[in-house]
Design a protein around this motif. Structure first.
Motif, PDB file in Angstrom:
ATOM      1  N   GLU A 681      59.997  27.010  58.806  1.00 33.88           N
ATOM      2  CA  GLU A 681      60.909  28.348  58.455  1.00 33.88           C
ATOM      3  C   GLU A 681      62.063  27.973  58.009  1.00 33.88           C
ATOM      4  O   GLU A 681      63.008  27.063  58.717  1.00 33.88           O
ATOM      5  N   MET A 682      62.642  28.152  56.814  1.00 34.43           N
ATOM      6  CA  MET A 682      63.671  27.525  56.193  1.00 34.43           C
ATOM      7  C   MET A 682      64.821  28.710  55.494  1.00 34.43           C
ATOM      8  O   MET A 682      64.470  29.454  54.753  1.00 34.43           O
ATOM      9  N   GLN A 683      66.103  28.507  55.784  1.00 41.11           N
ATOM     10  CA  GLN A 683      67.306  28.909  55.108  1.00 41.11           C
ATOM     11  C   GLN A 683      67.867  27.602  54.597  1.00 41.11           C
ATOM     12  O   GLN A 683      68.263  26.772  55.374  1.00 41.11           O
ATOM     13  N   TYR A 684      68.457  27.733  53.370  1.00 43.67           N
ATOM     14  CA  TYR A 684      68.899  26.546  52.771  1.00 43.67           C
ATOM     15  C   TYR A 684      69.787  26.822  51.695  1.00 43.67           C
ATOM     16  O   TYR A 684      69.550  27.877  50.968  1.00 43.67           O
ATOM     17  N   ASP A 685      70.764  25.757  51.384  1.00 41.64           N
ATOM     18  CA  ASP A 685      71.522  26.023  50.362  1.00 41.64           C
ATOM     19  C   ASP A 685      71.944  24.515  49.960  1.00 41.64           C
ATOM     20  O   ASP A 685      72.624  23.771  50.893  1.00 41.64           O
ATOM     21  N   ASP A 686      71.429  23.863  48.644  1.00 40.47           N
ATOM     22  CA  ASP A 686      70.854  24.373  47.745  1.00 40.47           C
ATOM     23  C   ASP A 686      69.415  23.814  47.441  1.00 40.47           C
ATOM     24  O   ASP A 686      68.625  24.419  46.941  1.00 40.47           O
ATOM     25  N   GLY A 687      69.154  22.602  48.072  1.00 43.46           N
ATOM     26  CA  GLY A 687      67.799  22.175  47.954  1.00 43.46           C
ATOM     27  C   GLY A 687      67.422  21.213  49.183  1.00 43.46           C
ATOM     28  O   GLY A 687      68.532  20.770  49.902  1.00 43.46           O
ATOM     29  N   PHE A 688      66.318  20.830  49.472  1.00 39.90           N
ATOM     30  CA  PHE A 688      65.771  20.126  50.582  1.00 39.90           C
ATOM     31  C   PHE A 688      64.622  19.493  50.375  1.00 39.90           C
ATOM     32  O   PHE A 688      63.798  20.161  49.459  1.00 39.90           O
ATOM     33  N   VAL A 689      64.316  18.310  50.969  1.00 44.91           N
ATOM     34  CA  VAL A 689      62.895  17.796  51.352  1.00 44.91           C
ATOM     35  C   VAL A 689      62.776  17.662  52.589  1.00 44.91           C
ATOM     36  O   VAL A 689      63.487  16.964  53.311  1.00 44.91           O
ATOM     37  N   ALA A 690      61.549  17.937  53.246  1.00 47.48           N
ATOM     38  CA  ALA A 690      61.078  17.926  54.615  1.00 47.48           C
ATOM     39  C   ALA A 690      60.067  16.839  54.840  1.00 47.48           C
ATOM     40  O   ALA A 690      59.314  16.895  53.986  1.00 47.48           O
ATOM     41  N   TYR A 691      60.041  15.994  55.862  1.00 45.54           N
ATOM     42  CA  TYR A 691      59.219  15.227  56.072  1.00 45.54           C
ATOM     43  C   TYR A 691      58.548  15.249  57.546  1.00 45.54           C
ATOM     44  O   TYR A 691      59.637  15.625  58.611  1.00 45.54           O
ATOM     45  N   TYR A 728      58.976  30.323  54.031  1.00 43.99           N
ATOM     46  CA  TYR A 728      58.223  29.764  54.886  1.00 43.99           C
ATOM     47  C   TYR A 728      57.137  28.384  54.236  1.00 43.99           C
ATOM     48  O   TYR A 728      56.639  28.998  53.136  1.00 43.99           O
ATOM     49  N   PHE A 729      57.030  27.652  54.939  1.00 48.73           N
ATOM     50  CA  PHE A 729      56.008  26.606  54.439  1.00 48.73           C
ATOM     51  C   PHE A 729      54.773  26.362  55.400  1.00 48.73           C
ATOM     52  O   PHE A 729      55.100  26.075  56.517  1.00 48.73           O
ATOM     53  N   ASN A 730      53.701  26.474  55.055  1.00 41.20           N
ATOM     54  CA  ASN A 730      52.423  26.227  56.089  1.00 41.20           C
ATOM     55  C   ASN A 730      52.284  24.859  56.275  1.00 41.20           C
ATOM     56  O   ASN A 730      51.987  23.976  55.255  1.00 41.20           O
ATOM     57  N   LEU A 731      52.336  24.151  57.453  1.00 40.28           N
ATOM     58  CA  LEU A 731      52.033  22.814  57.598  1.00 40.28           C
ATOM     59  C   LEU A 731      50.748  22.464  58.179  1.00 40.28           C
ATOM     60  O   LEU A 731      50.611  21.422  58.504  1.00 40.28           O
ATOM     61  N   ASN A 732      49.887  23.409  58.135  1.00 38.37           N
ATOM     62  CA  ASN A 732      48.485  23.278  58.884  1.00 38.37           C
ATOM     63  C   ASN A 732      47.847  22.182  58.133  1.00 38.37           C
ATOM     64  O   ASN A 732      47.170  21.083  58.726  1.00 38.37           O
ATOM     65  N   ARG A 733      48.123  21.786  56.869  1.00 34.08           N
ATOM     66  CA  ARG A 733      47.421  20.512  56.054  1.00 34.08           C
ATOM     67  C   ARG A 733      47.898  19.344  56.555  1.00 34.08           C
ATOM     68  O   ARG A 733      47.407  18.329  56.288  1.00 34.08           O
ATOM     69  N   TYR A 734      49.007  19.131  57.480  1.00 37.80           N
ATOM     70  CA  TYR A 734      49.645  17.959  57.809  1.00 37.80           C
ATOM     71  C   TYR A 734      49.406  17.438  59.419  1.00 37.80           C
ATOM     72  O   TYR A 734      50.015  17.036  59.866  1.00 37.80           O
TER      73      TYR A 734
END
Lengths: 1054, 451
Positions: A681-691, A728-734
């Motif tokens: 679950e993300m709130q952000y300003d202005d961009g991101f990459v998550a690992y 929201y980003f579903n992470l089930n695939r990871y």
């Protein structure tokens, strides 16, 4: 031969010489015609209507008789104005008239069109005394030519048998239209043009009765209209409404075995121990980018994958119909508790060998349903196992996919749901109704209302396409989005059709509550405190009052607040249309990682882990790896950033200094595969990459080059604010890359520019369980509906139309009473319907549509009176009756006074030739002509005035359409041979005259008829070549000729 | 008998007269070199209509106005740039006040060469905030809704510049924009290779036939279209018939010149936008290079950004920047005789709405580029823009106009096409009265260099 005769040459010559001159020529019919041409070089000639020789009139009567026996009664000619003595109709009584009469009398080759004019002495016959009288008048004086005389225009006051077909040099009373022209006019306006059978029908029952029938479409029985019904049925599917309950969802975690070796023979049995198999989320496969668990090694190595999953059923008696819904590429066999239940039809072998290949391609994209209700008996209470083997079509195939789910489907009683496949299908539906329905006025009006309340199905489709389900996966693919948008548009259209002659208020209210309109004009973004004026402006400007009539900008702003909270939601079918029905999805969230301490961070003044092996340092993701040593990094808490005041850790030195901050946090996960739906679950300003554990798992849209770590000095390519909402980003695939135990979540956060006033990152991890009874955005069994969100509505007082007779004061409504909040807008709609600007605007538009682009004020006043006379106001049937029975509608000046729009052009063309089309290809032609119904961007609808439809591009594409249509290309057909034999026409003259009558109500002139006949009876170089059925190219030549007749400027008018 | 265009149109005052005048219309002669303008070739104009209403405050940022800030534009606010000629941060326009949106960076060289006038605060008194009305207003040049003649159509009819030109204008658009509608038929198409009838060349030739003329009977389609109109007194007859003839004439030119965006080879440094907008621009360049067509129009839609404007503008403004760069580069051999201008029906609210977009408002920006343009920023500097002017309308909500769009068009008609006052009075009705009511709005800016 052109004989240049100048009347002055003859002045002074005596009568006998003159006769000699005439007789001295070998006068043939041809030379007399040429003579006529020479004479008509008179500069005044050629104006007004060209005379029609009686022979052609006769021909028409004969041909017309085949069409409709009563239509071609001879035209009344008693009241034609003329000048007496002007036998050759050149606007002057002179020596040429005497010559003309003599030629008529003694040579028999001159054709007199106005016998009254030739009757110089008004004795009731044309004989030698007439040229003598004329000569006497010209040369001897004293002879008086009877009324109306040689220079005054007037009718023949003597009761004699002579006729005057036409006299072009005198003003004429408009001829009383014949029945045929009246019928043509009526069908041009309240229908999509005449058909041969419609003309017959109106002739039979009479014009008044036909209008009354059309005003009451329910009295027209269409149950036997197979032309219409079979075509409509071909355009949609029927589906029984149902409720689905998911037993085993798609995109869930399965055990799988790569088919490099055969699995143990009991692999599909419940008791098989699959703990050694790999785990991964479906869909499983490779290629196409549609798989969550990607089998990188499958291409060229193995052709099958075995998957299995255990699921629980508490009570098998609650299962209704059992459906295996599966998205696959290229084939599969499915087993339930060890027994095969179904398979795709392109795989053989029982069971297929591990290295078997599919018998054919099948592409994934949308799940297909396999009804396995007859194998329900295999289910048991408690644990069950679904197992599948999927096979590729070849070792080298570019893709493979398998993504099954199990559903319990309850089929509901009631009417089947009609579903259109896509937007083109509903566009085709509109053509099919317009061409084949007998309820023509209803269809014409439905199309009018659809255009008046226009919405853009493509915008609706894009809106749906961007929605997520509550598990953060895309709610639907683009095919489903288009299908849903098309069916929303179709539902709207059907209401407009059913109420085409009903009450305007019903239409306005329906449109306001229509999900397509709510989405199209952004009311779904109209919230308390942040009003979006788009819909409020257009309901006033375009749907009711009309632009700049009776409202000001303040009223728009107030109206926008009235409509706050009006939104859409997908609901159960029985709740559709109820703005207060329960809406949404129920789920239960477990927080895995909340905002707070425990983070390490690194200020991006340089690359944290550069690869320095080359000339330039290259960014890597080593800093995101679990074993990276972050002990030198700073300690911090989330949110992290600066500006906006939403940060627990403030990076006070970031602005104007560095773009990026890097974050790491360790997370304890006992069992990754125990998650239902692991969401970032993300709130952000202005961009991101998550690992996670060094693998990229999520990236904002503002960061480019997915899969590549952005460099430390990369800026986000767009602004994005925290208050744009949670993503929201579903992470089930990871889940497969997570370990039981310690895992590392790492995030790099980028600013949009160095000088930006803020940066933020507020990450959370949650596990979400979706609860039963939910209607997800992507649920194919749900229906989109108006929904009122009470929390988004502005309950404050409003005042609209201040100081006007229809001023509306809306008091403050109690918060927590959604019904009262909602009623503010329905009260506004009621005011709009009842107010004078609406009556004037809608009546004006209807008159413009049905009578003339210029709205006659007298008729407007009548229509407004009718509008106001009903309760509620705005009874469309009564307004239409006023229009269709008005003097203005039937005034000859309004016949063919309107330019066809592309819809009218195409429909009238197919109707005129009684062509056959399923409608499917017509939308492309419409688009070429500049009109695409259901997908117009602008909210003002397609224009009604002729000036908007006359352009070279428009004319060209209309001609191309008739060329294709008459030549039987594409999917419509015109059975030329049948058309010719049915109507008993064969020769060029017969074809031209028949179409002149049926297309143009016999208004083409001789010069035009000549051009058409020449075209049909010559080759490509205009050398003579007779047209005969004996020729092999007879039909194509006829088709080209008919195409030309539909390419005439006249065919653009109605 | 050859009737010149001019006299044809003069006799053609009403629809009836028009339809009757047709038989006498001579076949046009194409590819005739026009009388050279002062700088050599014929004067050209390409106009790009940005439909939907471009937010001028986002395209050309009034950095000097303190009200341009993140309070008023939370997501749309563009911060100052620091890297030259890249899409990062707004671009300095040299007057310490106005800055260009970063995504328009491709055209900054045109501006810095002095070949582009950036005119802010363009609009008109009593601004309509309806798309339909305001587009009509811009394209007709007058509020008279009954006047169904576009401003460029009137120009073609009235200006001596176009009298000898049988094909003065084309709209590269599938429907004919209002600006081109009127008595002089202007051809329109969006893709030149599709601008032809079905069939082989000889079948098409027969289908089209020939025009009627003195001593010549008409044949085929042209024979009918050059004939007297059926029901000549009824609406639109003359326009329909003349448009059909113009269609046939224009198809011949397009075919003869091989206009085709697929095969066209532009100047290698021209950075055309992708997609249909770029294809239309390529056709415009090719038509300018190979024919005497003088006015071309292109629509560019998508500007009605009620939601998520930031993202939408990124693409739209990028395309616009490339459009100006491409035309300046590709048409460099005729650049002194060429103008490329943009216009849009209104600007947008100075305050961002709740959907990260903007709603309909008033004044906005026009770009005017060409080799003979007095480049620079107009109406967006310390002398013309006071702090807080983004809210300068009487209701305190929008940017008020300073220059009337018709004043800019007047400069173009006068100083580019060389038209005199009597022509201008016909092309822009009520010119004097409008100027009297809005003296500032009609103050000449001097956008075009005088010969």
């Amino acid at each position: 031969m052109v004989v240049h005769w100048n009347s002055r040459t003859f002045i002074g010559r005596d009568y006998g010489n003159l006769l000699l001159v005439i007789i001295g020529f070998t006068i043939t019919k041809r030379s007399i015609r040429e003579l006529g041409k020479g004479i008509s070089m008179n500069p005044n000639a050629g104006k007004g209507r060209t005379t029609i020789p009686p022979l052609r009139l006769l021909m028409r009567s004969l041909l017309g008789a085949a069409l409709a026996v009563t239509l071609f009664s001879s035209t009344a000619t008693a009241d034609i104005n003329f000048k007496r003595g002007d036998s050759n109709v050149d606007d002057a009584v002179d020596i040429t008239d005497a010559i003309f009469s003599l030629s008529y009398l003694f040579i028999g080759n001159a054709e007199i069109t106005c016998f009254d004019a030739a009757d110089a002495n008004d004795d009731g016959q044309v004989d030698i005394s007439d040229p003598l009288t004329a000569l006497g008048y010209l040369f001897t004086g004293g002879v008086i030519i009877p009324a109306p005389g040689v220079s005054e225009c007037g009718p023949d006051e003597t009761d004699d048998p002579l006729d005057c077909v036409s006299y072009e040099h005198c003003p004429q009373e408009p001829p009383e239209p014949t029945d045929l022209t009246k019928i043509g006019h009526l069908l041009n306006r309240i229908a999509y043009g005449p058909t041969l059978s419609a003309v017959d029908y109106v002739t039979e029952i009479g014009i008044d009765a036909y209008i009354e029938e059309q005003l009451n479409p329910e009295t027209i029985d269409e149950s036997e209209n197979t032309d219409l019904l079979t075509r409509l049925a071909d355009l949609h599917n029927e589906r029984q409404p149902s409720i689905d309950r998911t037993i085993l969802p798609p995109s869930s975690i399965w055990r799988f075995h790569r088919g490099t070796t055969p699995p143990p023979s009991n692999w599909d049995e419940p008791e098989f121990d699959d703990s050694a198999w790999e785990m991964g989320a479906t869909s499983i496969g490779y290629g196409d980018g549609d798989d969550i668990t990607v089998l990188e090694d499958m291409e060229d190595t193995y052709t099958s994958v075995y998957i299995r999953k255990e699921f629980q059923i508490a009570d098998i008696n609650t299962i209704d119909r059992l459906i295996l819904s599966i998205d696959y590429d290229d084939s599969f066999v499915a087993y339930l508790n060890g027994t095969e239940i179904t398979r795709s039809n392109n795989i053989s072998g029982t069971p297929p060998a591990y290295n078997a290949t599919s018998g054919g391609n099948h592409e994934a994209g949308e799940a297909e349903d396999f009804d396995v209700t007859n194998r329900k008996n295999l289910l048991v209470n408690g644990a069950n196992v679904l197992a599948l083997q999927g096979h590729n079509t070849s070792l080298g195939s570019s893709d493979f996919t398998i993504n099954p789910s199990l559903i319990s489907r309850e089929i509901l009683p009631g009417e089947p749901i009609i579903e259109y496949e896509d937007l083109d299908a509903i566009k085709a539906m509109v053509h099919v109704r317009g061409i084949y329905s007998d309820r023509q006025l209803q269809v014409v009006l439905a199309d009018f209302w659809e255009n008046h309340f226009t919405t853009d199905g493509e915008k609706v489709m894009e809106y749906l396409d961007e929605l997520q389900n509550s598990d953060a996966n895309d709610a639907m693919g683009s095919d489903q989005a288009e299908r849903e948008a098309a069916n929303m548009e179709a539902r709207e259209y059907e209401f407009f059709l059913d109420n085409a002659l009903g009450n305007f208020g019903d239409l306005l209210r329906f449109s306001a509550e229509s999900p397509t309109m709510l989405i199209y004009l952004d009311n779904v973004l109209n919230f308390k405190g942040n009003a979006n004026e788009n819909y409020a402006r257009e309901i006033l400007e375009l749907h009711s009052f009309g632009v700049d009539r009776g409202y000001i900008q303040d009223d728009i702003e107030e109206a926008a607040e009235v409509f706050t909270g009006w939104n859409v939601c997908k609901v159960l079918p029985e709740d559709q249309g109820d703005p207060h029905a329960s809406c949404g999805v129920q789920y239960s969230d477990t927080t895995i990682l909340d905002l707070g301490a425990g983070w390490k961070y690194f200020k991006g003044t340089e690359e944290p882990t550069p690869d320095n092996s080359g000339e330039e340092p290259v960014p890597t993701t080593q800093w995101a790896d679990p074993d990276f040593d972050d002990s030198t990094w700073l300690d911090g808490s989330t949110g992290i950033g600066y500006g906006d005041g939403d940060d627990a850790t403030v990076l006070s030195d970031m602005r104007n200094n560095y773009y990026t901050v890097y974050l790491r946090r360790e997370i304890e996960i006992p069992d990754p595969f125990a998650f239902k739906n692991l969401l970032l679950e993300m709130q952000y300003d202005d961009g991101f990459v998550a690992y996670i554990n060094g693998v990229e798992v999520a990236r904002s849209e503002t960061m480019e080059d997915e899969g590549e770590p952005p460099a430390f000095d990369t800026d986000a390519d767009d602004n994005h604010e925290v208050d744009e909402g949670i993503e929201y980003f579903n992470l089930n695939r990871y889940l497969g890359i997570m370990q039981p135990g310690t895992n590392v979540l790492a995030i790099q956060v980028h600013n949009g520019s160095l000088g930006s006033s803020d940066l933020s990152c507020l990450p959370r991890l949650i596990d979400r369980e979706i609860l039963e009874g939910s209607v997800e955005n992507g649920d194919p069994n749900g229906q989109w509906s108006i929904h009122f969100f009470p929390d988004l509505h502005d309950y404050g007082s409003k005042r609209l139309f201040d100081g006007r007779p229809y001023q509306l004061n809306i008091p403050t409504k109690p918060e927590g009473n959604p019904q009262m909040g909602y009623a503010s807008a329905t009260d506004l709609i009621d005011i709009l319907v009842d107010s004078p600007p609406t009556a004037e605007f809608i009546c004006g538009k209807l008159i413009q549509k049905f009578v003339n682009d210029e709205i006659p004020p007298s008729l407007l006043a009548e229509c407004i009176a009718t509008w106001n006379s009903s309760t509620p106001k705005g009874n469309i049937k009564e307004v239409m009756r006023t229009i269709l029975t008005s003097e203005e509608f039937w005034a000859e000046e309004n016949y063919r006074a309107k330019v066809k729009d592309p819809l009218e052009f195409i429909n009238s063309t197919v109707r005129a030739l009684e062509g056959d089309t399923d409608g499917r290809d017509l939308p492309d032609y419409m688009e070429d002509m500049g009109m695409h119904i259901f997908t117009r961007d602008e909210p003002d609808g397609w224009p009604e005035t002729g000036v908007d439809w006359i352009s070279t591009g428009g004319i060209l594409n209309r001609i191309k359409f008739v060329q294709d249509f008459t030549a039987n290309t594409e999917d419509f057909s015109w059975e030329t041979q049948l058309f010719l034999s049915d109507n008993e026409i064969e020769t060029s003259e017969e074809i031209v005259n028949f179409l002149d009558a049926s297309l143009y109500q016999s208004t083409l002139r001789t010069d035009e008829i000549d051009i058409l006949n020449e075209f049909l009876t010559t080759d490509n170089n205009y050398n003579n070549r007779a047209l005969s059925p004996a020729q092999g190219d007879y039909i194509p030549r006829v088709q080209t000729g008919v195409s030309l007749m539909l390419s005439l400027p006249q065919w653009n008018f109605q | 008998m050859t009737i010149k265009r001019r006299s044809f149109l003069q006799t053609a005052g009403g629809l009836t007269a028009l339809s009757l005048g047709l038989n006498a219309w001579a076949p046009p002669v194409f590819k005739r070199r026009l009388l050279a303008g002062p700088a050599g070739g014929p004067k050209r104009l390409l106009f790009i209509f940005q439909r939907g209403g471009m937010d001028g405050i986002n395209a050309v940022i009034p950095r000097g106005d303190a009200e341009y800030n993140t309070d008023n534009r939370p997501t749309l606010y563009v911060s100052e740039g620091e890297v030259e000629n890249t899409p990062y941060g707004s671009l300095d326009l040299g007057n310490n006040f106005a800055q260009l949106h970063p995504r328009m960076y491709r055209m900054i060289d045109v501006f810095r060469a002095g070949h582009m006038a950036v005119v802010h605060r363009v609009g008109y008194r009593g601004q309509s905030r309806s798309h339909f009305d305001s587009q009509q207003y811009y394209e007709n040049g007058t509020r008279d809704r009954n006047l169904e003649v576009g401003i460029f159509n009137r120009l073609i009819q009235e200006s001596s510049t176009f009298q000898e030109n049988s094909l003065p204008a084309i709209a590269l658009s599938s429907s004919l924009p209002v600006a081109f509608r009127g008595l002089a038929p202007v051809p329109n198409f969006s893709n030149a290779p599709d601008f032809k009838l079905r069939g082989t060349d000889s079948q098409v030739a027969k289908y089209l036939g020939r025009k009627r003329d003195e001593g010549i009977t008409g044949r085929g389609l042209l024979g009918i279209y050059t004939g007297e109109a059926d029901d000549a007194t009824k609406p639109y007859r003359g326009q329909m018939y003349r448009t059909g003839v113009a269609l046939a004439d224009a198809m011949k030119v397009i075919k003869d010149e091989g206009i085709d965006p697929e095969t066209y080879v532009p100047h290698p440094d021209a950075l055309y936008p992708s997609g249909s907008f770029g294809d239309k621009l390529k056709q415009a360049a090719q038509i300018f290079k190979s024919t005497d067509v003088q006015i071309l129009g292109i629509n560019k839609g998508g500007w009605d950004t009620h939601t998520n404007q930031g993202r939408a503008h990124n693409g739209l403004l990028y395309d616009m920047g490339r459009a100006f760069q491409a035309m300046a580069t590709d048409l460099q051999d005729m650049w002194d005789d060429t103008l490329v201008i943009s216009m849009t029906e209104f600007g947008r609210t100075s305050k961002e709405n709740g959907s990260f977009g903007t709603d309909h408002a008033e004044a906005t920006v026009m770009f005017i580029a060409g080799g003979n343009v007095n480049g620079g920023v107009y109406n967006c500097d310390e002398t013309t823009w006071s702090d807080g002017d983004i809210f300068s309308t009487s209701n305190g909500r929008y940017l008020a106009h300073r220059t009337d769009f018709r004043s800019i068009l007047t400069e173009i008609f006068e100083d580019h096409f060389g038209d005199n006052a009597s022509v201008l009075d016909k092309v822009i009705p009520d010119r004097a009265a409008l100027a009297a009511a809005d003296p500032l709005g009609f103050t000449k800016l001097g956008l075009i260099k005088q010969a």
